[in-house]
Scaffold this active site. Structure first.
Site, PDB file in Angstrom:
ATOM      1  N   LYS A 120       0.832  -1.207   0.000  1.00 48.61           N
ATOM      2  CA  LYS A 120       0.000   0.000   0.000  1.00 48.61           C
ATOM      3  C   LYS A 120       0.866   1.256   0.000  1.00 48.61           C
ATOM      4  CE  LYS A 120      -1.877   1.666   3.703  1.00 48.61           C
ATOM      5  NZ  LYS A 120      -2.696   1.852   4.937  1.00 48.61           N
ATOM      6  N   ASP A 138      -6.456   1.045   0.956  1.00 50.22           N
ATOM      7  CA  ASP A 138      -6.545   1.173   2.404  1.00 50.22           C
ATOM      8  C   ASP A 138      -7.958   0.786   2.824  1.00 50.22           C
ATOM      9  OD1 ASP A 138      -8.133   3.266   1.589  1.00 50.22           O
ATOM     10  OD2 ASP A 138      -7.078   4.797   2.736  1.00 50.22           O
TER      11      ASP A 138
END
Length: 212
Positions: A120, A138
């Site tokens: 991420k 997320d």
């Protein structure tokens, strides 16, 4: 969500916000990397408060190393997991100095090899710093992808792969920003604000009405 509704979804988001940007505050690629690393399980607002104190003192790998782990902890202690984050940012800065000439590497593999940097975080840096068409999944993107029917998946990676397949090419660079902002302010976790949602008619999710 059909291809037609998917395109309409992103056209609507683009028309409402043609130039989306990260809400993290930074002025260099290293500051961006540091801010994203600090943002795990923390809000952008809380990270910005921390970096406003930290960056005037230490905003390069060499300055972070000179500050030391204890010094880092002092500056970032108001955010969650600050001890681990201080350790990771310190070790990351050491590696950048030793292996990358003090520069943030422009490759996923090198980014993910840094302490505290997962897929991420790497996706955010690649997208925001260099405009690569990545989607950093997320909690907001995971929720929006599943709730709307845009990119259903049981894991963040599955949602990411669905997003990359389904988002029309002309929207891929900015899609991450539109989706995170949409999830943060409209398609919220507990009480989605469907009555304010400009893309509600594009989604598979049954719109909710406001409480009386």
């Amino acid at each position: 969500m059909t291809p037609e509704s998917t395109k309409r979804f992103f056209v609507t988001l683009r028309d409402a916000n043609p130039y989306p940007a990260s809400e993290l505050e930074y002025s260099s690629v290293f500051e961006l990397l540091a801010a994203v690393l600090l943002s795990a399980q923390a809000t952008d607002v809380s990270v910005n408060k921390v970096t406003r104190r930290l960056f005037p003192v230490a905003n390069t790998p060499s300055r972070i190393v000179a500050l030391g782990v204890a010094g880092l902890e002092h500056h970032i202690r108001t955010i969650g997991l600050y001890r681990n984050k201080a350790k990771h940012l310190y070790e990351t800065s050491q590696i950048l100095l030793a292996q990358h000439g003090g520069q943030v590497p422009h490759s996923r593999e090198a980014l993910e090899a840094l302490p505290g940097v997962g897929r991420k975080t790497a996706n955010v840096v690649l997208n925001v710093a260099w405009g690569e068409p990545t989607c950093a999944v997320d909690t907001h993107l995971f929720r929006v992808g599943n709730r709307t029917g845009l990119a259903p998946g049981k894991t963040p990676y599955a949602v990411e792969m669905q997003l990359l397949r389904r988002i029309p090419p002309e929207f891929r660079v900015d899609a991450h920003h539109w989706l995170i902002l949409h999830g943060r302010y409209v398609c919220q976790a507990r009480k989605p604000r469907c009555w304010e949602c400009a893309v509600a008619d594009c989604c598979d999710f049954q719109p909710k009405t406001p409480a009386p």
